[in-house]
Design an enzyme around this catalytic site. Structure first.
Site, PDB file in Angstrom:
ATOM      1  N   ASN A  13       0.876  -1.169   0.000  1.00  0.00           N
ATOM      2  CA  ASN A  13       0.000   0.000   0.000  1.00  0.00           C
ATOM      3  C   ASN A  13       0.915   1.221   0.000  1.00  0.00           C
ATOM      4  O   ASN A  13       1.490   1.565   1.025  1.00  0.00           O
ATOM      5  CB  ASN A  13      -0.902  -0.007   1.243  1.00  0.00           C
ATOM      6  CG  ASN A  13      -1.726   1.265   1.363  1.00  0.00           C
ATOM      7  OD1 ASN A  13      -1.776   2.077   0.444  1.00  0.00           O
ATOM      8  ND2 ASN A  13      -2.372   1.428   2.517  1.00  0.00           N
ATOM      9  N   TRP A  14       1.019   1.827  -1.163  1.00  0.00           N
ATOM     10  CA  TRP A  14       1.947   2.966  -1.278  1.00  0.00           C
ATOM     11  C   TRP A  14       1.433   4.228  -0.588  1.00  0.00           C
ATOM     12  O   TRP A  14       2.178   5.188  -0.438  1.00  0.00           O
ATOM     13  CB  TRP A  14       2.195   3.264  -2.764  1.00  0.00           C
ATOM     14  CG  TRP A  14       3.210   2.384  -3.412  1.00  0.00           C
ATOM     15  CD1 TRP A  14       3.907   1.361  -2.836  1.00  0.00           C
ATOM     16  CD2 TRP A  14       3.669   2.463  -4.771  1.00  0.00           C
ATOM     17  NE1 TRP A  14       4.769   0.792  -3.745  1.00  0.00           N
ATOM     18  CE2 TRP A  14       4.637   1.453  -4.947  1.00  0.00           C
ATOM     19  CE3 TRP A  14       3.338   3.274  -5.854  1.00  0.00           C
ATOM     20  CZ2 TRP A  14       5.294   1.245  -6.155  1.00  0.00           C
ATOM     21  CZ3 TRP A  14       3.986   3.073  -7.070  1.00  0.00           C
ATOM     22  CH2 TRP A  14       4.952   2.061  -7.208  1.00  0.00           C
ATOM     23  N   LYS A  15       0.141   4.244  -0.240  1.00  0.00           N
ATOM     24  CA  LYS A  15      -0.471   5.441   0.362  1.00  0.00           C
ATOM     25  C   LYS A  15      -0.211   6.648  -0.553  1.00  0.00           C
ATOM     26  O   LYS A  15      -0.174   6.486  -1.774  1.00  0.00           O
ATOM     27  CB  LYS A  15       0.047   5.629   1.790  1.00  0.00           C
ATOM     28  CG  LYS A  15      -0.108   4.342   2.611  1.00  0.00           C
ATOM     29  CD  LYS A  15       0.144   4.477   4.081  1.00  0.00           C
ATOM     30  CE  LYS A  15      -0.045   3.133   4.761  1.00  0.00           C
ATOM     31  NZ  LYS A  15       0.118   3.184   6.205  1.00  0.00           N
ATOM     32  N   HIS A  99      -9.312   1.318   4.803  1.00  0.00           N
ATOM     33  CA  HIS A  99      -8.044   1.470   5.521  1.00  0.00           C
ATOM     34  C   HIS A  99      -8.231   2.402   6.714  1.00  0.00           C
ATOM     35  O   HIS A  99      -9.019   3.347   6.664  1.00  0.00           O
ATOM     36  CB  HIS A  99      -6.981   2.030   4.569  1.00  0.00           C
ATOM     37  CG  HIS A  99      -5.619   1.961   5.158  1.00  0.00           C
ATOM     38  ND1 HIS A  99      -5.150   2.921   6.029  1.00  0.00           N
ATOM     39  CD2 HIS A  99      -4.644   1.029   5.062  1.00  0.00           C
ATOM     40  CE1 HIS A  99      -3.931   2.578   6.421  1.00  0.00           C
ATOM     41  NE2 HIS A  99      -3.605   1.437   5.850  1.00  0.00           N
ATOM     42  N   GLU A 101      -6.566   4.746   7.807  1.00  0.00           N
ATOM     43  CA  GLU A 101      -6.346   6.179   7.525  1.00  0.00           C
ATOM     44  C   GLU A 101      -7.578   6.797   6.871  1.00  0.00           C
ATOM     45  O   GLU A 101      -7.880   7.971   7.095  1.00  0.00           O
ATOM     46  CB  GLU A 101      -5.088   6.354   6.654  1.00  0.00           C
ATOM     47  CG  GLU A 101      -3.826   6.091   7.470  1.00  0.00           C
ATOM     48  CD  GLU A 101      -2.684   5.480   6.681  1.00  0.00           C
ATOM     49  OE1 GLU A 101      -2.679   5.544   5.453  1.00  0.00           O
ATOM     50  OE2 GLU A 101      -1.783   4.911   7.342  1.00  0.00           O
ATOM     51  N   GLU A 171      -5.434  -4.986  10.405  1.00  0.00           N
ATOM     52  CA  GLU A 171      -4.410  -3.967  10.622  1.00  0.00           C
ATOM     53  C   GLU A 171      -4.664  -3.264  11.959  1.00  0.00           C
ATOM     54  O   GLU A 171      -5.476  -2.323  12.019  1.00  0.00           O
ATOM     55  CB  GLU A 171      -4.447  -2.929   9.490  1.00  0.00           C
ATOM     56  CG  GLU A 171      -4.085  -3.511   8.141  1.00  0.00           C
ATOM     57  CD  GLU A 171      -3.424  -2.466   7.229  1.00  0.00           C
ATOM     58  OE1 GLU A 171      -2.350  -2.773   6.702  1.00  0.00           O
ATOM     59  OE2 GLU A 171      -3.971  -1.366   7.074  1.00  0.00           O
ATOM     60  N   GLY A 177       2.620   2.212  10.738  1.00  0.00           N
ATOM     61  CA  GLY A 177       3.568   3.311  10.587  1.00  0.00           C
ATOM     62  C   GLY A 177       4.287   3.689  11.867  1.00  0.00           C
ATOM     63  O   GLY A 177       4.954   4.720  11.937  1.00  0.00           O
ATOM     64  N   SER A 217       3.486  -2.269  10.152  1.00  0.00           N
ATOM     65  CA  SER A 217       4.940  -2.351  10.340  1.00  0.00           C
ATOM     66  C   SER A 217       5.512  -3.712   9.967  1.00  0.00           C
ATOM     67  O   SER A 217       6.508  -4.156  10.550  1.00  0.00           O
ATOM     68  CB  SER A 217       5.330  -1.969  11.769  1.00  0.00           C
ATOM     69  OG  SER A 217       4.935  -0.631  12.051  1.00  0.00           O
ATOM     70  N   GLY A 238       2.938  -1.135   4.155  1.00  0.00           N
ATOM     71  CA  GLY A 238       3.031   0.277   3.824  1.00  0.00           C
ATOM     72  C   GLY A 238       4.463   0.661   3.509  1.00  0.00           C
ATOM     73  O   GLY A 238       4.966   0.452   2.400  1.00  0.00           O
ATOM     74  N   GLY A 239       5.148   1.214   4.489  1.00  0.00           N
ATOM     75  CA  GLY A 239       6.481   1.787   4.294  1.00  0.00           C
ATOM     76  C   GLY A 239       7.450   0.888   3.529  1.00  0.00           C
ATOM     77  O   GLY A 239       8.131   1.346   2.600  1.00  0.00           O
TER      78      GLY A 239
END
Ligand code: 13P
Length: 256
Positions: A13-15, A99, A101, A171, A177, A217, A238-239
């Site tokens: 997930n590149w966000k 998600h 966010e 999640e 994150g 994470s 993500g990251g």
């Protein structure tokens, strides 16, 4: 059914990261690194503006392209939104819905998550439906209640035959994150709980066949022990998905 008969899905997930030119380079690099690694599905969920470039860059590779949201109406006066038909015509195969966010910053509720999930499934997209508790809920000892409730509300009205295109991503919000990963036992406990809730709503067979990811994470250092758990059928990353070498190592960890 054993875990080995469920499809493992490693999704990035590149966000809100990567311009189209950066996306092209990252997809080409990722595709080269994961070539032939077909022990899992490999997906990159990119910003809408990157979709056309991403689909083109991923053509002929084993990287599949996803989006990060979809609107529930088919078309109309919904400024700034994107429909499921727009995504499928553009070559998108997967979409993330719900998600944390989106829930936290954009007013997403279980009702809208459910509507978006249904729209995605109806259009033939593979939907990665996210849910999970916030830190205060875990500390209050109500993770089980929260996750059960989200699972039931988010799946409302979805027929069992559509579950073949559904993935649930557990999640825990406190792990996203933050560098704070759920322990493999914590991830397993909640993924197993989600599977039990799905069994109650539908059938044992549907629950056993459902891919349930962990996200929060996950990285190249901890993926193997998380993915070793029997109810953890993949990851939503993500990251670490922004760095092709790191993401490819997570794909490697899923090749068992
Ligand atoms: P991080 O891997 O950066 O914690 O993000 C997880 C996530 O939100 C994936 O959807």
């Amino acid at each position: 059914m054993k875990k080995t008969s469920r499809r493992v899905v490693i999704a990035g997930n590149w966000k809100m990261n990567m311009t189209p030119s950066a996306a092209k380079a990252a997809i080409e690099a990722t595709a080269a690194l994961v070539k032939g690694k077909d022990g899992c599905d490999v997906v990159l969920c990119v910003p809408f503006i990157d979709v056309a470039t991403a689909v083109e860059a991923a053509r002929g590779t084993n990287v599949k392209i996803g989006a990060q949201n979809v609107h529930f109406e088919k078309k109309g006066a919904f400024t700034g939104e994107i429909s499921a038909d727009m995504l499928t015509e553009a070559g998108v195969e997967y979409v993330i819905v719900g998600h944390s966010e989106r829930r936290q910053y954009f007013g997403e509720t279980d009702e809208t998550v459910n509507k978006r999930t249904r729209a995605g499934l109806d259009a033939g997209l593979k939907v990665i439906m996210c849910l999970g508790e916030v830190l205060a809920e875990r500390q209050a000892g109500i993770t089980e209640e929260i996750v059960s409730m989200q699972t039931k509300l988010d799946l409302a009205g979805i027929p069992e035959e559509q579950l073949k295109n559904l993935i649930i991503a557990y999640e825990p919000v406190w792990a996203i994150g933050t560098g704070l990963t759920a322990t493999p036992d914590q991830a397993e406990e909640v993924c197993c709980l989600i599977r039990k809730v799905v069994a109650g709503l539908y059938s044992e067979a549907a629950a056993e066949a459902l891919t349930i990811q962990y996200g929060g994470s996950m990285n190249d250092g901890n993926a193997a022990e998380l993915l070793a758990k029997v109810d953890v059928d993949g990851g939503l990353i993500g990251g670490a998905s922004l760095v092709p070498e790191k993401f490819a190592k997570i794909v490697d960890a899923a090749q068992a």
